[in-house]
Design a protein around this motif. Structure first.
Motif, PDB file in Angstrom:
ATOM      1  N   UNK A 237     127.154 -67.108 -35.377  1.00  0.00           N
ATOM      2  CA  UNK A 237     127.204 -67.525 -33.979  1.00  0.00           C
ATOM      3  C   UNK A 237     128.320 -66.770 -33.259  1.00  0.00           C
ATOM      4  N   UNK A 238     129.407 -66.536 -33.982  1.00  0.00           N
ATOM      5  CA  UNK A 238     130.534 -65.825 -33.376  1.00  0.00           C
ATOM      6  C   UNK A 238     130.153 -64.430 -32.925  1.00  0.00           C
ATOM      7  N   UNK A 239     129.413 -63.713 -33.765  1.00  0.00           N
ATOM      8  CA  UNK A 239     129.020 -62.351 -33.404  1.00  0.00           C
ATOM      9  C   UNK A 239     128.066 -62.381 -32.212  1.00  0.00           C
ATOM     10  N   UNK A 240     127.093 -63.275 -32.274  1.00  0.00           N
ATOM     11  CA  UNK A 240     126.114 -63.348 -31.175  1.00  0.00           C
ATOM     12  C   UNK A 240     126.814 -63.690 -29.857  1.00  0.00           C
ATOM     13  N   UNK A 241     127.759 -64.635 -29.940  1.00  0.00           N
ATOM     14  CA  UNK A 241     128.424 -65.077 -28.710  1.00  0.00           C
ATOM     15  C   UNK A 241     129.374 -64.009 -28.171  1.00  0.00           C
ATOM     16  N   UNK A 242     130.073 -63.314 -29.068  1.00  0.00           N
ATOM     17  CA  UNK A 242     131.023 -62.295 -28.617  1.00  0.00           C
ATOM     18  C   UNK A 242     130.287 -61.187 -27.870  1.00  0.00           C
ATOM     19  N   UNK A 243     129.083 -60.843 -28.353  1.00  0.00           N
ATOM     20  CA  UNK A 243     128.321 -59.768 -27.709  1.00  0.00           C
ATOM     21  C   UNK A 243     127.804 -60.234 -26.345  1.00  0.00           C
ATOM     22  N   UNK A 244     127.416 -61.517 -26.243  1.00  0.00           N
ATOM     23  CA  UNK A 244     126.901 -62.036 -24.970  1.00  0.00           C
ATOM     24  C   UNK A 244     128.037 -62.289 -23.967  1.00  0.00           C
ATOM     25  N   UNK A 245     129.236 -62.504 -24.498  1.00  0.00           N
ATOM     26  CA  UNK A 245     130.376 -62.877 -23.651  1.00  0.00           C
ATOM     27  C   UNK A 245     130.638 -61.879 -22.532  1.00  0.00           C
ATOM     28  N   UNK A 246     130.372 -60.582 -22.798  1.00  0.00           N
ATOM     29  CA  UNK A 246     130.797 -59.523 -21.884  1.00  0.00           C
ATOM     30  C   UNK A 246     129.764 -59.192 -20.810  1.00  0.00           C
ATOM     31  N   UNK A 247     128.715 -60.002 -20.695  1.00  0.00           N
ATOM     32  CA  UNK A 247     127.761 -59.787 -19.609  1.00  0.00           C
ATOM     33  C   UNK A 247     127.746 -60.999 -18.699  1.00  0.00           C
ATOM     34  N   UNK A 248     126.569 -61.272 -18.104  1.00  0.00           N
ATOM     35  CA  UNK A 248     126.337 -62.564 -17.457  1.00  0.00           C
ATOM     36  C   UNK A 248     125.767 -63.431 -18.566  1.00  0.00           C
ATOM     37  N   UNK A 249     126.641 -64.292 -19.104  1.00  0.00           N
ATOM     38  CA  UNK A 249     126.342 -64.952 -20.374  1.00  0.00           C
ATOM     39  C   UNK A 249     125.264 -66.029 -20.233  1.00  0.00           C
ATOM     40  N   UNK A 250     124.459 -66.134 -21.274  1.00  0.00           N
ATOM     41  CA  UNK A 250     123.457 -67.185 -21.321  1.00  0.00           C
ATOM     42  C   UNK A 250     123.128 -67.531 -22.760  1.00  0.00           C
ATOM     43  N   UNK A 251     122.219 -68.466 -22.900  1.00  0.00           N
ATOM     44  CA  UNK A 251     121.797 -68.944 -24.212  1.00  0.00           C
ATOM     45  C   UNK A 251     120.280 -68.945 -24.219  1.00  0.00           C
TER      46      UNK A 251
ATOM     47  N   UNK B   8     137.266 -66.226 -18.658  1.00  0.00           N
ATOM     48  CA  UNK B   8     137.435 -64.778 -18.506  1.00  0.00           C
ATOM     49  C   UNK B   8     136.545 -64.171 -17.416  1.00  0.00           C
ATOM     50  N   UNK B   9     135.552 -64.914 -16.920  1.00  0.00           N
ATOM     51  CA  UNK B   9     134.584 -64.223 -16.055  1.00  0.00           C
ATOM     52  C   UNK B   9     135.164 -63.656 -14.761  1.00  0.00           C
ATOM     53  N   UNK B  10     136.246 -64.261 -14.194  1.00  0.00           N
ATOM     54  CA  UNK B  10     136.799 -63.583 -13.006  1.00  0.00           C
ATOM     55  C   UNK B  10     137.273 -62.165 -13.345  1.00  0.00           C
ATOM     56  N   UNK B  11     137.755 -61.980 -14.573  1.00  0.00           N
ATOM     57  CA  UNK B  11     138.174 -60.644 -15.021  1.00  0.00           C
ATOM     58  C   UNK B  11     136.949 -59.789 -15.354  1.00  0.00           C
ATOM     59  N   UNK B  12     136.059 -60.357 -16.187  1.00  0.00           N
ATOM     60  CA  UNK B  12     134.925 -59.567 -16.688  1.00  0.00           C
ATOM     61  C   UNK B  12     134.037 -59.079 -15.557  1.00  0.00           C
TER      62      UNK B  12
ATOM     63  N   UNK C 165     128.831 -55.420 -15.443  1.00  0.00           N
ATOM     64  CA  UNK C 165     128.481 -56.468 -16.406  1.00  0.00           C
ATOM     65  C   UNK C 165     127.996 -57.767 -15.779  1.00  0.00           C
ATOM     66  N   UNK C 166     128.398 -58.040 -14.535  1.00  0.00           N
ATOM     67  CA  UNK C 166     127.958 -59.307 -13.926  1.00  0.00           C
ATOM     68  C   UNK C 166     126.452 -59.318 -13.675  1.00  0.00           C
ATOM     69  N   UNK C 167     125.806 -58.139 -13.774  1.00  0.00           N
ATOM     70  CA  UNK C 167     124.350 -58.065 -13.593  1.00  0.00           C
ATOM     71  C   UNK C 167     123.616 -58.108 -14.923  1.00  0.00           C
ATOM     72  N   UNK C 168     124.340 -58.055 -16.013  1.00  0.00           N
ATOM     73  CA  UNK C 168     123.729 -57.825 -17.320  1.00  0.00           C
ATOM     74  C   UNK C 168     123.450 -59.153 -18.035  1.00  0.00           C
TER      75      UNK C 168
ATOM     76  N   UNK D  78     130.728 -45.913 -10.726  1.00  0.00           N
ATOM     77  CA  UNK D  78     129.438 -46.524 -10.409  1.00  0.00           C
ATOM     78  C   UNK D  78     129.596 -48.019 -10.164  1.00  0.00           C
ATOM     79  N   UNK D  79     130.284 -48.703 -11.085  1.00  0.00           N
ATOM     80  CA  UNK D  79     130.395 -50.157 -10.944  1.00  0.00           C
ATOM     81  C   UNK D  79     131.026 -50.524  -9.601  1.00  0.00           C
ATOM     82  N   UNK D  80     132.083 -49.806  -9.269  1.00  0.00           N
ATOM     83  CA  UNK D  80     132.767 -50.115  -8.018  1.00  0.00           C
ATOM     84  C   UNK D  80     131.849 -49.853  -6.820  1.00  0.00           C
ATOM     85  N   UNK D  81     131.149 -48.729  -6.841  1.00  0.00           N
ATOM     86  CA  UNK D  81     130.251 -48.397  -5.732  1.00  0.00           C
ATOM     87  C   UNK D  81     129.096 -49.378  -5.617  1.00  0.00           C
ATOM     88  N   UNK D  82     128.592 -49.827  -6.765  1.00  0.00           N
ATOM     89  CA  UNK D  82     127.484 -50.791  -6.763  1.00  0.00           C
ATOM     90  C   UNK D  82     127.972 -52.134  -6.209  1.00  0.00           C
TER      91      UNK D  82
END
Ligand code: GLA
Length: 706
Positions: free
Chosen positions: A553-567, A592-596, A532-535, A279-283
């Protein structure tokens, strides 16, 4: 007998057509050999229902099952002319093959209907799409109750469903349902989908992240929808998806057509993660339309809502923007509260002008300050809505969706504008266009904060689908007029997260719930179909505003890290220590975002309360995983086996700083400096991880060592 096929990289859709009837689906699954003997294929046809059935041969798994074909299952097309012409049967079917496409052009001369079905499967991808177009060829109007966008046939062993329910703040809630017989159906009539994301997954019992045959179907549509999974008599499963229509919602005059949204589908032998990858690739390849033709790095965002709500003070907002720039944030989004009279949710929607008290000199000074700090400026809008307490409504009280004689039912003190009227859509476009021309606004957060209830146009006819099409048209027009503009689809968070609106938008506000623990399951469901780049994923305050939970803060940030990150907090309230920790996480996201945002999704089944989810680069030389301890478990977690790596490559495994997990000195050395291990070992024996407390997370990065 003729065969028609579409071949993707690892998928084949095979259809068989007898004479000029509608083709039946005989295979949708793993890629088949290039050459197939037609004689052999004929034997594949299902004849399990002959005894005590119709004497005439008929099949149920055609691309558009209708009553006239003898099919006894839920028809995919239901239409009539005042009670006649209701037994559609397409008998003049021509199939035209293009590059990666099949177009079926069909006629029913008895009911005077014409049907087109468009199928597409790119040769180097695996996301199948289908849509249909119905035309009234008769002399009287045709009332359409149902027209499927997609019809997909799954093998009999697909006996477990994974479906989505939930509610506001708890979107993409996954449920497993065994379906031995009968029909499972999901219908949505509220015009958005917090509780019913328009998708279904079905597979072999016990399918998991990393194993099992699974099939996924998603409808690219932000309005009412209906998806069914129905067991056929021979055990196979027919999945049909399309719009859900109100009575009288679609009536086609002679010569008129009804076009469905696009249904998307993929199948995977590698479990849920394999399905997500397809799906991700097709999208990424076929659905998203980025300004400038390609995605640019997703700017880390500060969204002002939870840090300010309706209180907008220039100096405070500028201080927040300055603190945001300090920690590496790149985009500042001014949320709700900036418009005329918007002191709370009672007033202001419809008047898209800055409030003269909060912004005596307009938005210019704030935008200048924000952009002067090097940040992009984004603005929240809710263009489809109006508060009764607004100049727009006072001047045009008839401008809303409403059926005469029925109560005007507000929700969040707002009503829905009737965008089906061109002058209303035009007026809203003009207001937004004026703002976008006046200021360097790079981004709109497009909200839509209420359900549709008895939403009729001026003639009293249901306007749900026409309103949505008008909203899509408005989005498209804004995009054309402002080609660099990016738009986020919000709808109270997670209410419109589909591939219909994502043809016009570039980010989803995933959920109004910003609690990192809740987000883990919300983001898991989101990731089944969407990359994830849409999330939109934000680091919010602790205690969390929705749940009151406290998280590091570490837990909150780690969970946000894997999407389109914001604050989503006031960054001036952070201590200097917290600011530097947050800056570290943002720097990590940027690295990491070029990978994520381009890699392949990979995940493990939940084990001992621990979830593991991440991204592996296409060349398998770089990977990052989020290991999250969601809850305690009596059993210790087994060694972590890392999915998706190349067994022939050695990787340096690190836990990039900052860390949220207590490590022993030796672990700290290993994870800090890195530990080189062969992919073959990481993917088989796995590595022992430190014992993790609930609601903590560890980010792991793997880089190939030459
Ligand atoms: C919705 C959105 C929030 C915020 C508010 C503003 O709930 O999802 O992010 O924008 O509206 O009213």
């Amino acid at each position: 007998m003729r065969s028609h096929r579409l071949d993707g990289r690892a998928t084949t859709l095979l259809l068989l057509q007898r004479g000029d009837e509608l083709p039946e689906i005989v295979h949708w699954g793993a890629r088949l050999p290039d050459r197939l003997e037609l004689d052999g294929l004929a034997a594949l046809r299902d004849r399990a229902t002959r005894h005590n059935g119709l004497d005439e041969d008929h099949v149920e798994a055609v691309l558009m099952p209708t009553l006239g074909t003898g099919a006894l299952r839920a028809p995919a097309l239901v239409a009539s002319r005042g009670g006649t012409d209701w037994t559609a049967d397409f008998t003049e079917v021509a199939v035209r093959a293009g590059a990666g496409t099949l177009r079926l052009v069909a006629r029913d001369p008895v009911a005077a209907l014409a049907l087109e079905i468009h199928l597409a499967l790119p040769a180097d991808g695996d996301l199948l799409s289908m849509r249909s177009v119905l035309r009234n060829e008769g002399v009287a109007p045709l009332q359409v109750e149902r027209l499927a966008a997609g019809v997909f046939l799954l093998p009999a062993e697909a006996d477990e469903l994974l479906v989505f329910d939930g509610h506001w703040g708890h979107e993409f809630a996954e449920r497993r349902i065994p379906l031995a017989s009968g029909t499972w159906a999901s219908e949505n009539r509220r015009g958005r989908s917090h509780d019913r994301f328009p998708a279904i997954i079905a597979g072999t019992t016990g399918f998991e992240e990393d194993r099992g045959l699974v099939h996924g179907v998603h409808l690219g549509w932000s309005g009412n929808h209906r998806t069914t999974a129905e067991r056929l008599e021979d055990g196979r499963l027919l999945v049909v998806t399309g719009e859900w229509l109100h009575p009288g919602e679609v009536e086609l005059a002679p010569g008129e057509t009804l076009e469905t949204p696009v249904a998307y589908a993929a199948t995977s032998l590698e479990g849920l993660s394999g399905l997500s990858r397809r799906f991700h690739e097709g999208v990424r390849r076929g659905v998203l339309r980025w300004p400038g033709g390609a995605m640019r790095p997703r700017p880390v965002t500060l969204n002002t809502w939870e840090g300010n709500y309706f209180t907008h003070e220039h100096d405070r907002l500028v201080a927040q923007a300055a603190a945001a720039a300090q920690v590496g944030i790149e985009r500042f989004v001014l949320d709700d509260g900036w418009m005329t009279g918007r002191r709370d949710a009672h007033a202001g929607l419809g008047d898209w002008r800055p409030d003269p008290v909060k912004y005596p000199d307009g938005l210019g000074p704030l935008i200048d300050a924000v952009t002067g700090l090097g940040l992009e400026f984004g603005l929240w809008v809710e263009p489809e809505m109006v508060n009764p307490d607004s100049d727009l409504y006072r001047a045009h009280p008839d401008a809303v969706l409403h059926v005469a004689g029925r109560p005007l039912r507000t929700s969040r003190h707002q009503l829905i504008l009737d965008l089906t009227r061109p002058e209303i859509a035009e007026a809203i476009f003009a207001q937004l266009d004026t703002l976008l021309r006046a200021h360097p606004i790079a981004y709109l957060k497009w909200d839509m904060n209420r359900d549709f209830v008895a939403a009729g146009d001026q003639g009293g006819r249901p306007a749900y689908r026409r309103h949505l099409l008008a909203a899509y048209a408005l989005l498209a027009r804004l995009g054309e007029a402002h080609p660099a503009l990016e738009i986020e689809t919000c709808a109270s968070g997670g209410g419109r997260p589909d591939l219909g609106i994502l043809r016009h938008t570039h980010r989803v506000w995933t959920s109004d719930c910003t609690d990192a623990l809740e987000r883990l399951s919300i983001q898991r469901g989101f990731s089944r179909f969407l990359p994830p780049e849409l999330m939109g994923a934000h680091v919010a305050a602790s205690p969390n505003h929705q749940t009151g939970r406290r998280h590091t803060l570490g837990f909150r940030a780690a969970v946000a890290l894997f999407g389109h990150m914001g604050v989503e907090l006031d960054p001036t309230t952070l201590s200097p220590d917290e600011q530097s920790v947050l800056a570290g996480w943002i720097a990590l996201h940027k690295r990491l975002r070029p990978l994520l945002h381009a890699g392949n999704h990979a995940a493990l089944p939940m084990q001992a309360g621990r979830s593991v989810r991440g991204v592996v680069a296409a060349d398998r030389r770089h990977a990052a995983f989020l290991v999250a301890q969601e809850r305690t478990d009596a059993h210790r977690a087994p060694p972590l086996v890392i999915p998706g790596l190349d067994p022939a490559v050695a990787y340096r495994l690190r836990a990039p700083q900052p860390l949220d997990v207590k490590l022993s000195p030796s672990q700290r050395r290993l994870f800090g400096e890195g530990l080189v291990l062969p992919g073959a070992l990481l993917g088989a024996a796995g590595i022992a991880l430190p014992e993790m407390q609930p609601e903590t997370a560890l980010v792991l990065e793997l880089a190939a060592v030459d």
